[in-house]
Structure formats: C-alpha cells, structure tokens
Design an enzyme around this catalytic site. Structure first.
Site, PDB file in Angstrom:
ATOM      1  N   ILE A  88      37.223  33.811  40.198  1.00 29.64           N
ATOM      2  CA  ILE A  88      36.884  32.628  40.662  1.00 29.64           C
ATOM      3  C   ILE A  88      36.594  32.964  42.544  1.00 29.64           C
ATOM      4  CG2 ILE A  88      38.131  30.063  41.257  1.00 29.64           C
ATOM      5  CD1 ILE A  88      39.387  30.546  38.462  1.00 29.64           C
ATOM      6  N   ALA A 102      46.772  38.990  42.821  1.00 29.70           N
ATOM      7  CA  ALA A 102      45.939  37.651  42.012  1.00 29.70           C
ATOM      8  C   ALA A 102      46.725  36.157  42.616  1.00 29.70           C
ATOM      9  CB  ALA A 102      45.582  38.175  40.934  1.00 29.70           C
ATOM     10  N   THR A 127      54.582  37.418  51.054  1.00 29.72           N
ATOM     11  CA  THR A 127      54.185  37.341  52.320  1.00 29.72           C
ATOM     12  C   THR A 127      55.202  37.095  53.549  1.00 29.72           C
ATOM     13  OG1 THR A 127      52.656  35.085  53.973  1.00 29.72           O
ATOM     14  CG2 THR A 127      53.387  34.568  51.144  1.00 29.72           C
ATOM     15  N   TYR A 168      52.864  27.218  49.329  1.00 31.23           N
ATOM     16  CA  TYR A 168      52.294  28.519  49.528  1.00 31.23           C
ATOM     17  C   TYR A 168      53.203  30.092  49.731  1.00 31.23           C
ATOM     18  CZ  TYR A 168      50.102  33.205  51.092  1.00 31.23           C
ATOM     19  OH  TYR A 168      50.314  34.635  51.268  1.00 31.23           O
ATOM     20  N   PHE A 183      52.825  40.341  57.454  1.00 36.21           N
ATOM     21  CA  PHE A 183      51.909  39.340  57.481  1.00 36.21           C
ATOM     22  C   PHE A 183      50.793  38.696  57.877  1.00 36.21           C
ATOM     23  CE2 PHE A 183      56.224  38.324  59.619  1.00 36.21           C
ATOM     24  CZ  PHE A 183      56.734  39.297  58.557  1.00 36.21           C
ATOM     25  N   ILE A 228      40.834  26.568  68.110  1.00 32.83           N
ATOM     26  CA  ILE A 228      42.146  26.624  68.812  1.00 32.83           C
ATOM     27  C   ILE A 228      43.055  25.396  67.657  1.00 32.83           C
ATOM     28  CG2 ILE A 228      43.697  27.617  69.930  1.00 32.83           C
ATOM     29  CD1 ILE A 228      41.862  28.729  72.039  1.00 32.83           C
TER      30      ILE A 228
HETATM   31  N1  UFG Z   1      43.294  29.655  64.086  1.00 30.81           N
HETATM   32  C1  UFG Z   1      43.169  29.284  64.819  1.00 30.81           C
HETATM   33  N2  UFG Z   1      41.534  28.710  64.540  1.00 30.81           N
HETATM   34  C2  UFG Z   1      41.074  28.498  63.354  1.00 30.81           C
HETATM   35  C3  UFG Z   1      41.637  29.769  62.113  1.00 30.81           C
HETATM   36  C4  UFG Z   1      43.072  29.646  62.660  1.00 30.81           C
HETATM   37  O1  UFG Z   1      43.823  28.042  66.054  1.00 30.81           O
HETATM   38  O2  UFG Z   1      39.651  28.547  63.015  1.00 30.81           O
HETATM   39  C5  UFG Z   1      44.790  29.931  64.382  1.00 30.81           C
HETATM   40  C6  UFG Z   1      46.119  29.819  63.185  1.00 30.81           C
HETATM   41  O3  UFG Z   1      46.326  27.752  63.330  1.00 30.81           O
HETATM   42  C7  UFG Z   1      46.937  30.177  62.810  1.00 30.81           C
HETATM   43  C8  UFG Z   1      46.141  31.452  63.422  1.00 30.81           C
HETATM   44  O4  UFG Z   1      45.266  31.208  63.895  1.00 30.81           O
HETATM   45  O5  UFG Z   1      48.188  30.182  64.021  1.00 30.81           O
HETATM   46  C9  UFG Z   1      45.891  32.531  62.177  1.00 30.81           C
HETATM   47  O6  UFG Z   1      45.561  31.872  61.126  1.00 30.81           O
HETATM   48  P1  UFG Z   1      44.687  32.584  59.858  1.00 30.81           P
HETATM   49  O7  UFG Z   1      44.541  30.985  59.081  1.00 30.81           O
HETATM   50  O8  UFG Z   1      43.474  33.221  60.554  1.00 30.81           O
HETATM   51  O9  UFG Z   1      46.267  32.739  59.655  1.00 30.81           O
HETATM   52  P2  UFG Z   1      47.716  32.256  58.718  1.00 30.81           P
HETATM   53  O10 UFG Z   1      48.715  32.902  59.409  1.00 30.81           O
HETATM   54  O11 UFG Z   1      47.717  30.688  58.331  1.00 30.81           O
HETATM   55  O12 UFG Z   1      48.459  32.988  57.432  1.00 30.81           O
HETATM   56  C10 UFG Z   1      48.297  34.158  57.451  1.00 30.81           C
HETATM   57  C11 UFG Z   1      47.644  34.714  55.430  1.00 30.81           C
HETATM   58  C12 UFG Z   1      48.638  34.079  54.883  1.00 30.81           C
HETATM   59  C13 UFG Z   1      50.071  34.535  55.055  1.00 30.81           C
HETATM   60  C14 UFG Z   1      50.223  34.245  56.766  1.00 30.81           C
HETATM   61  C15 UFG Z   1      51.717  35.046  57.046  1.00 30.81           C
HETATM   62  O13 UFG Z   1      46.233  33.416  54.948  1.00 30.81           O
HETATM   63  O14 UFG Z   1      48.285  33.942  53.472  1.00 30.81           O
HETATM   64  O15 UFG Z   1      49.185  34.828  57.570  1.00 30.81           O
HETATM   65  O16 UFG Z   1      51.051  35.108  58.253  1.00 30.81           O
HETATM   66  F1  UFG Z   1      50.868  34.456  54.609  1.00 30.81           F
END
Ligand code: UFG
Length: 324
Positions: A34, A75, A118, A142, A170, A206
C-alpha cells in the site's frame, strides 16, 4: 537467523532488510505494498509475501510455516499530521493489526519481535534529552497508537513469553547506496527540502518560526537509517526485553536542515514561513546511552551534512524515486 521483515518494502524496512542480508541473515519480506515499493525489496530476499496485517489467516500460516527466529515490525502508518485528521486509521493499523501480528508470532513460536516505536510516544517531553525513563504522554494519535502497542507487547511477553525490543526512533533520515525514501505523498522535511533543490518544488514551507527554540523553528534529532538498521540487528540478538531511544543526541532546527541542504546541493533553496502544523512538539532530542550500553550500538553518522548527502546521492540516481 531467519527473519520476517514486516513492511520490508517501505523506507526503513527495505534498508533494514538489505542490512540484515548484508550481515548474513536470511529474510522473508511481508508487505501489503500500500505504501511500499516492490522495487525496494532486495532481490537477495528469500521470499516476498504480499499481504496485509489485517489478514489474520495469512499471518498465522506465514508464521507457522516459516519457522522464524525473529520478526521486525515496520508495517505501520507514521504521519503525525495525518493521524490528527484520521485517528481511526492509526489505531486500526498500528494497534489492532499489530495485535494480529503478535498473535501470529505466538502461534508460530517466534522468539523475538523488534518493534519500530517512536519519539512521538513522548509527546512534549518533560526533559531534554529524552531518556527511556522520561514520561510518555503522546500528543497525537500516531504516538498514542505506538505507545499502546508497546504495552501490548509487554503483556504478550508476560503472558506468552514473546520477547520484544521497542526501538523508539527519533527522525529517521538518510539513504543507503541502493534504497531510499519515496513516499507517494511526501510530508517529511529532508526529502521535501531536496525536492526544491531538484527543481520539483519552488520553495520549502517552514511550519512555524515562533516556537521557543533559538531560531524559532522546531528541533528534531535526525538519525541515519543505516545506524537504525544496525540497532535492529543488535536488538534481535539481545538477551532481554527492552525499550531504547535511538537518536544522535544532536538537535537540529528546520532552518539548520535547510542550511545543510544548501551546503550539500549548492542550491539556494528558497523558504517561506507558514503556520504551525498541528501535533508538532517544539523539540525532540534523544539520549541513546542505554542502547549503546546494553545493545552495544555504535552509530556512525552524526552530522546533518553526511545524512543529507546520502539522500541527495540517492535522489540523483533515482530522480523519481522508485517510479521508472
Ligand atoms: N517541517 C516543515 N516543513 C515541511 C515539513 C516539515 O517545517 O515541509 C517541519 C515539521 O513541522 C517538523 C520538522 O520539520 O518540525 C520535521 O518534520 P517531519 O515531517 O520530517 O518529521 P516529524 O518530526 O513530524 O515526524 C517524524 C516521523 C515520525 C516520528 C517523529 C519522531 O515522521 O514518525 O519523526 O521525531 F514519530
């Protein structure tokens, strides 16, 4: 060891599968495709079973016939933002379907399950860096779904003797020489930033610059996927159950990641400030001393430029990911 890699066609699963094979293990990949890609399954994998964790009969048959020493469970759905819009999707797959997998593991007499947990289980942590003893209080479905499944595994260990190791990643990032990150709807910071350098996007948004951090943008602990793979292999052979936080201990802000991508690619990478994204904690940084001490984990990639460089190399070889 003979290992069932659930989710072995996904980003983290495919690279762990490759790493296990490189280190002499025999693997079978189980994946619904998927979100995964058939092209991401290492051709040295001894068998690929296309299936869904919702299919209890297939899981039980796979486990009873396969005689696996270990299961790696990648998964799951993993997008914080999506989970804030559709919590049911997260609890159904990450929790209910995970229970199907644990039941099948017991039926097949599997010795150990290594679970992809996570940092999102900690929510807005009470201390930085985050230790294994830090209180877990998720702030999105999540993280809650992953925490619930950690608890399920605890009880399966107590009652059925199924050993488990929960690895709390992380921010997984980086690529191997052959496999990388390709999501149909990309939401992760590093691939999106690099898509700007590829010319596929005009700018990077951002999400908020008014957090209580030095430059106002969110701080995350980006860990190289190959270091994660090493931790999985070590966890599989560890004698006990355990929960381990996996990160580098270095926090990087959104702006610092963009700066690093500018250095690596030589592209200006325009950016624009937009509102905060729901469910994003301001700062997540790991303390991984326990994994180093108890698993003998030795991470090798500590700085952002090296991680981003590996992704950039993979993207240059695969400009459209796994799509031809
Ligand atoms: N961000 C932006 N612009 C974007 C995308 C992300 O500013 O276009 C910021 C987000 O707000 C966040 C940071 O970049 O502050 C990282 O975002 P990600 O989406 O890359 O990752 P996340 O921290 O949201 O989540 C990831 C995984 C999760 C896990 C988490 C643990 O997707 O599965 O890290 O820290 F739980």
């Amino acid at each position: 060891m003979k290992v069932l890699v659930c989710g072995g066609a996904g980003y983290i699963g495919s690279i762990c599968n490759e790493y296990l094979i490189d280190h002499g293990h025999q693997t079978v990949v189980f994946d619904s495709l998927i979100l995964g890609h058939a092209e991401a399954i290492d051709p040295r994998t001894s068998e690929f079973i296309q299936g869904d964790l919702a299919d209890r009969d297939l899981l039980t048959k796979t486990m009873v016939n396969g005689k696996f020493d270990a299961i790696m469970h990648f998964a799951a759905f993993s997008l914080v933002g999506e989970s804030m819009k559709d919590p049911g999707k997260y609890f159904r797959n990450n929790l209910a379907n995970g229970i199907n997998l644990a039941d099948a593991a017991v039926a097949g007499n599997v010795k150990v399950i290594v679970f992809s947990s996570t940092a999102a289980t900690f929510g807005e942590p009470e201390e930085i860096p985050i230790r294994e003893t830090t209180r877990q209080q998720p702030i999105n479905p999540y993280g809650e779904s992953k925490l619930c499944f950690e608890k399920v595994l605890h009880w399966y260990q107590q009652i059925h003797g199924l050993r488990y190791v929960a690895l709390r990643y992380f921010n997984a990032a980086g690529a191997s020489a052959n496999y990388g990150e390709h999501h149909i709807n990309e939401t992760h910071l590093i691939p999106l930033v690099l898509q700007v350098a590829q010319g596929k996007r005009e700018k990077i948004m951002i999400y908020g610059d008014d957090y209580e951090t030095p430059d106002g943008t969110c701080i995350r602990d980006y860990i190289h996927i190959i270091d994660l793979a090493q931790a999985h292999m070590l966890a599989m052979s560890a004698p006990n159950c355990g929960h381990y936080n996996l990160g580098t201990g270095n926090g990087l802000s959104v702006k610092e990641i963009i700066e690093s991508a500018r250095r690596v690619t030589g592209h200006a990478i325009p950016s624009e400030i937009s509102p905060r994204r729901a469910g994003d904690p301001p700062r997540l940084i790991a303390c991984s001393d326990l994994a180093k001490k108890e698993l003998g984990w030795k991470p090798q990639f500590e700085d952002a430029d090296t991680i981003i460089e590996s992704v950039w190399k993979w993207m240059k070889k695969h400009p459209n990911g796994y799509n031809a």
